[in-house]
Design a protein around this motif. Structure first.
Motif, PDB file in Angstrom:
ATOM      1  N   ILE A   1       0.811  -1.311   0.029  1.00  0.00           N
ATOM      2  CA  ILE A   1      -0.111   0.011  -0.167  1.00  0.00           C
ATOM      3  C   ILE A   1       0.959   1.142   0.080  1.00  0.00           C
ATOM      4  O   ILE A   1       1.892   1.488   0.641  1.00  0.00           O
ATOM      5  CB  ILE A   1      -0.738  -0.058   1.198  1.00  0.00           C
ATOM      6  CG1 ILE A   1      -1.711  -1.264   1.197  1.00  0.00           C
ATOM      7  CG2 ILE A   1      -1.778   1.346   1.273  1.00  0.00           C
ATOM      8  CD1 ILE A   1      -2.799  -1.338   0.117  1.00  0.00           C
ATOM      9  N   ALA A   2       0.618   2.390  -0.848  1.00  0.00           N
ATOM     10  CA  ALA A   2       0.956   3.563  -0.644  1.00  0.00           C
ATOM     11  C   ALA A   2      -0.075   4.576  -0.561  1.00  0.00           C
ATOM     12  O   ALA A   2      -1.065   4.591  -1.332  1.00  0.00           O
ATOM     13  CB  ALA A   2       1.706   3.784  -1.910  1.00  0.00           C
ATOM     14  N   ILE A   3      -0.055   5.467   0.616  1.00  0.00           N
ATOM     15  CA  ILE A   3      -0.958   6.658   0.827  1.00  0.00           C
ATOM     16  C   ILE A   3      -0.360   7.845   0.767  1.00  0.00           C
ATOM     17  O   ILE A   3       0.587   8.104   1.142  1.00  0.00           O
ATOM     18  CB  ILE A   3      -1.703   6.172   1.876  1.00  0.00           C
ATOM     19  CG1 ILE A   3      -0.812   6.136   3.232  1.00  0.00           C
ATOM     20  CG2 ILE A   3      -2.489   5.026   1.948  1.00  0.00           C
ATOM     21  CD1 ILE A   3      -1.436   6.118   4.531  1.00  0.00           C
ATOM     22  N   CYS A   4      -1.226   8.776   0.246  1.00  0.00           N
ATOM     23  CA  CYS A   4      -0.969  10.136   0.586  1.00  0.00           C
ATOM     24  C   CYS A   4      -1.928  11.047   1.208  1.00  0.00           C
ATOM     25  O   CYS A   4      -3.122  10.523   1.185  1.00  0.00           O
ATOM     26  CB  CYS A   4      -0.512  11.065  -0.748  1.00  0.00           C
ATOM     27  SG  CYS A   4      -1.650  11.281  -1.896  1.00  0.00           S
ATOM     28  N   ALA A   5      -1.673  11.962   1.817  1.00  0.00           N
ATOM     29  CA  ALA A   5      -2.662  13.022   2.617  1.00  0.00           C
ATOM     30  C   ALA A   5      -2.044  14.188   2.632  1.00  0.00           C
ATOM     31  O   ALA A   5      -0.725  14.231   2.713  1.00  0.00           O
ATOM     32  CB  ALA A   5      -3.167  12.563   3.527  1.00  0.00           C
ATOM     33  N   ARG A   6      -2.585  15.235   3.066  1.00  0.00           N
ATOM     34  CA  ARG A   6      -1.878  16.551   3.357  1.00  0.00           C
ATOM     35  C   ARG A   6      -1.288  16.818   4.782  1.00  0.00           C
ATOM     36  O   ARG A   6      -0.673  17.421   5.109  1.00  0.00           O
ATOM     37  CB  ARG A   6      -2.713  17.687   3.183  1.00  0.00           C
ATOM     38  CG  ARG A   6      -2.923  18.094   1.577  1.00  0.00           C
ATOM     39  CD  ARG A   6      -3.881  19.134   1.338  1.00  0.00           C
ATOM     40  NE  ARG A   6      -5.137  19.048   1.957  1.00  0.00           N
ATOM     41  CZ  ARG A   6      -5.935  19.961   2.070  1.00  0.00           C
ATOM     42  NH1 ARG A   6      -5.856  21.236   1.414  1.00  0.00           N
ATOM     43  NH2 ARG A   6      -7.298  19.831   2.388  1.00  0.00           N
ATOM     44  N   ASN A   7      -2.079  16.136   6.009  1.00  0.00           N
ATOM     45  CA  ASN A   7      -1.813  16.376   7.186  1.00  0.00           C
ATOM     46  C   ASN A   7      -0.860  15.026   7.630  1.00  0.00           C
ATOM     47  O   ASN A   7      -0.966  13.894   7.717  1.00  0.00           O
ATOM     48  CB  ASN A   7      -2.861  16.088   8.109  1.00  0.00           C
ATOM     49  CG  ASN A   7      -2.583  16.564   9.634  1.00  0.00           C
ATOM     50  OD1 ASN A   7      -1.632  15.739  10.219  1.00  0.00           O
ATOM     51  ND2 ASN A   7      -3.416  17.261  10.039  1.00  0.00           N
ATOM     52  N   PRO A   8       0.478  15.511   7.898  1.00  0.00           N
ATOM     53  CA  PRO A   8       1.434  14.366   8.290  1.00  0.00           C
ATOM     54  C   PRO A   8       1.248  13.604   9.338  1.00  0.00           C
ATOM     55  O   PRO A   8       1.624  12.595   9.383  1.00  0.00           O
ATOM     56  CB  PRO A   8       2.682  15.090   8.385  1.00  0.00           C
ATOM     57  CG  PRO A   8       2.553  16.478   7.569  1.00  0.00           C
ATOM     58  CD  PRO A   8       1.185  16.682   7.845  1.00  0.00           C
ATOM     59  N   ALA A   9       0.796  14.284  10.582  1.00  0.00           N
ATOM     60  CA  ALA A   9       0.290  13.636  11.657  1.00  0.00           C
ATOM     61  C   ALA A   9      -0.632  12.293  11.426  1.00  0.00           C
ATOM     62  O   ALA A   9      -0.666  11.352  11.829  1.00  0.00           O
ATOM     63  CB  ALA A   9      -0.126  14.339  12.850  1.00  0.00           C
ATOM     64  N   ASP A  10      -1.717  12.841  10.739  1.00  0.00           N
ATOM     65  CA  ASP A  10      -2.743  11.888  10.296  1.00  0.00           C
ATOM     66  C   ASP A  10      -1.982  10.609   9.614  1.00  0.00           C
ATOM     67  O   ASP A  10      -2.592   9.575   9.467  1.00  0.00           O
ATOM     68  CB  ASP A  10      -3.935  12.373   9.581  1.00  0.00           C
ATOM     69  CG  ASP A  10      -4.631  13.315  10.599  1.00  0.00           C
ATOM     70  OD1 ASP A  10      -4.725  13.337  11.652  1.00  0.00           O
ATOM     71  OD2 ASP A  10      -5.652  14.073  10.043  1.00  0.00           O
ATOM     72  N   LEU A  11      -1.363  10.838   8.378  1.00  0.00           N
ATOM     73  CA  LEU A  11      -0.855  10.141   7.563  1.00  0.00           C
ATOM     74  C   LEU A  11       0.120   8.961   8.281  1.00  0.00           C
ATOM     75  O   LEU A  11      -0.182   7.799   8.082  1.00  0.00           O
ATOM     76  CB  LEU A  11       0.334  10.900   6.666  1.00  0.00           C
ATOM     77  CG  LEU A  11       0.514  10.085   5.599  1.00  0.00           C
ATOM     78  CD1 LEU A  11      -0.523   9.738   4.510  1.00  0.00           C
ATOM     79  CD2 LEU A  11       1.556  11.014   4.549  1.00  0.00           C
ATOM     80  N   GLU A  12       0.978   9.622   9.391  1.00  0.00           N
ATOM     81  CA  GLU A  12       1.770   8.612  10.177  1.00  0.00           C
ATOM     82  C   GLU A  12       0.953   7.655  10.826  1.00  0.00           C
ATOM     83  O   GLU A  12       1.083   6.398  11.084  1.00  0.00           O
ATOM     84  CB  GLU A  12       2.865   9.321  10.953  1.00  0.00           C
ATOM     85  CG  GLU A  12       3.732   8.497  11.321  1.00  0.00           C
ATOM     86  CD  GLU A  12       4.434   7.492  10.550  1.00  0.00           C
ATOM     87  OE1 GLU A  12       4.866   6.449  10.957  1.00  0.00           O
ATOM     88  OE2 GLU A  12       4.818   7.956   9.504  1.00  0.00           O
ATOM     89  N   ALA A  13      -0.123   8.041  11.503  1.00  0.00           N
ATOM     90  CA  ALA A  13      -1.093   7.280  12.279  1.00  0.00           C
ATOM     91  C   ALA A  13      -1.664   6.203  11.535  1.00  0.00           C
ATOM     92  O   ALA A  13      -1.601   5.158  11.912  1.00  0.00           O
ATOM     93  CB  ALA A  13      -2.161   8.221  13.155  1.00  0.00           C
ATOM     94  N   ALA A  14      -1.961   6.547  10.355  1.00  0.00           N
ATOM     95  CA  ALA A  14      -2.790   5.712   9.243  1.00  0.00           C
ATOM     96  C   ALA A  14      -1.753   4.571   8.754  1.00  0.00           C
ATOM     97  O   ALA A  14      -1.900   3.527   8.735  1.00  0.00           O
ATOM     98  CB  ALA A  14      -3.168   6.393   8.122  1.00  0.00           C
ATOM     99  N   ALA A  15      -0.559   5.078   8.577  1.00  0.00           N
ATOM    100  CA  ALA A  15       0.673   4.290   8.047  1.00  0.00           C
ATOM    101  C   ALA A  15       1.078   3.028   9.272  1.00  0.00           C
ATOM    102  O   ALA A  15       1.291   2.023   8.999  1.00  0.00           O
ATOM    103  CB  ALA A  15       1.779   4.936   7.840  1.00  0.00           C
ATOM    104  N   GLU A  16       0.950   3.501  10.445  1.00  0.00           N
ATOM    105  CA  GLU A  16       1.253   2.422  11.522  1.00  0.00           C
ATOM    106  C   GLU A  16       0.172   1.442  11.772  1.00  0.00           C
ATOM    107  O   GLU A  16       0.399   0.572  11.960  1.00  0.00           O
ATOM    108  CB  GLU A  16       1.341   3.389  12.783  1.00  0.00           C
ATOM    109  CG  GLU A  16       2.708   4.086  12.865  1.00  0.00           C
ATOM    110  CD  GLU A  16       3.960   3.018  12.865  1.00  0.00           C
ATOM    111  OE1 GLU A  16       3.906   2.111  13.630  1.00  0.00           O
ATOM    112  OE2 GLU A  16       4.639   3.264  11.983  1.00  0.00           O
ATOM    113  N   LYS A  17      -1.046   1.822  11.622  1.00  0.00           N
ATOM    114  CA  LYS A  17      -2.440   1.005  11.275  1.00  0.00           C
ATOM    115  C   LYS A  17      -2.091   0.113  10.109  1.00  0.00           C
ATOM    116  O   LYS A  17      -2.292  -1.308  10.424  1.00  0.00           O
ATOM    117  CB  LYS A  17      -3.453   1.723  11.452  1.00  0.00           C
ATOM    118  CG  LYS A  17      -4.818   0.748  11.226  1.00  0.00           C
ATOM    119  CD  LYS A  17      -6.040   1.584  11.126  1.00  0.00           C
ATOM    120  CE  LYS A  17      -7.310   0.835  11.032  1.00  0.00           C
ATOM    121  NZ  LYS A  17      -8.600   1.242  11.026  1.00  0.00           N
ATOM    122  N   LEU A  18      -1.741   0.502   9.081  1.00  0.00           N
ATOM    123  CA  LEU A  18      -1.606  -0.256   7.983  1.00  0.00           C
ATOM    124  C   LEU A  18      -0.363  -1.294   7.981  1.00  0.00           C
ATOM    125  O   LEU A  18      -0.528  -2.504   7.613  1.00  0.00           O
ATOM    126  CB  LEU A  18      -1.438   0.195   6.563  1.00  0.00           C
ATOM    127  CG  LEU A  18      -2.869   1.365   6.407  1.00  0.00           C
ATOM    128  CD1 LEU A  18      -2.494   2.335   5.288  1.00  0.00           C
ATOM    129  CD2 LEU A  18      -3.939   0.492   6.036  1.00  0.00           C
TER     130      LEU A  18
END
Length: 253
Positions: free
Chosen positions: A34-51
């Motif tokens: 999976i590769a994801i992007c978003a504008r908010n780095p904090a939200d993005l990192e939390a999502a990446a950890e879940k994934l």
């Protein structure tokens, strides 16, 4: 049913929360990288950890899809690092419903061109995939006139048209393209959560329109999107899947 997703490479814009995160998580659970992007780095990192808890490879980058160079560069980097791309999910929306020119421009650059540029950047990889699939996230507001008529509804309708055009144009290359049109979808921090708190009258009126008495969950939207993205849907292309709990009244032929 085995969806045949294990080992495929997927890229999802707006993957840090809501529908985008649910799609990314479901794809990861099925064995996709999976590769994801978003504008908010904090939200993005939390999502990446879940994934990453799914045991699959996860790439995450803060990208504004309205920035053409940044989006194209990110897709190229992901494709190179993964050694290819099989699934592209265009999910980001500016959620602009105002009548002013700025709202029109935001919707055009984010929803419309963010989708077009994502697909174009991924195309060299999709052409080599053999199991390539494009899924665009539209909205029931693209089918019917509602409170989001204006820039949001117009460009969501345009995305459906664009996607069905892709399906016809790319069929000979074995690249499928489908859209998903969610109805009202509720999740913490999402637009309907904000409306419930900030405009309870609009929230109550919107909720009352749905005969199920509730709004969708992101997972319910993701289930449909992931099926369309998967090889299990190998002969489905050019479709617009409405997932709205019978919210809309228009007949779709």
């Amino acid at each position: 049913m085995d969806l045949g997703l294990r080992g495929l490479k997927a890229i999802i814009t707006g993957g840090s929360k809501g529908i985008g995160l649910a799609i990314a998580d479901t794809l990861a659970a099925e064995g996709c990288d999976i590769a994801i992007c978003a504008r908010n780095p904090a939200d993005l990192e939390a999502a990446a950890e879940k994934l990453r808890g799914r045991g699959t490879t996860v790439l995450a980058r803060a990208v504004d899809v309205a920035d053409a160079a940044a989006l194209k560069g990110w897709v190229a980097e992901v494709g190179a690092e993964f050694g290819g791309l099989d699934i592209v999910v265009a999910n980001v929306s500016a959620l602009s419903i105002g009548a002013d020119e700025e709202s029109w421009n935001k919707e055009f650059q984010t929803d419309m061109m963010g989708t077009v540029r994502l697909v174009e950047a991924a195309m060299p990889f999709l052409e080599k995939s053999g199991k390539a699939s494009i899924v665009t996230i539209s909205s029931v507001s693209g089918r019917e006139i509602d409170f989001a008529a204006g820039p949001y509804g117009v460009f969501k309708a345009a995305i459906i048209h664009y996607t069905q055009g892709l399906a016809f144009q790319l069929a000979g290359k074995n690249i499928r393209a489908n859209s998903v049109s969610p109805g009202n979808t509720y999740f913490a921090g999402g637009v309907w959560d904000q409306i419930e708190k900030g405009n309870p009258e609009l929230f109550a009126a919107s909720l009352a329109l749905n005969p199920t008495g509730r709004m969708a969950t992101p997972q319910e939207i993701a289930n449909g999107a992931v099926f369309l993205a998967s090889p299990a849907a190998s002969f489905i292309t050019g479709s617009n899947l409405v997932i709205d709990g019978a919210l809309t009244r228009g007949v779709q032929f």
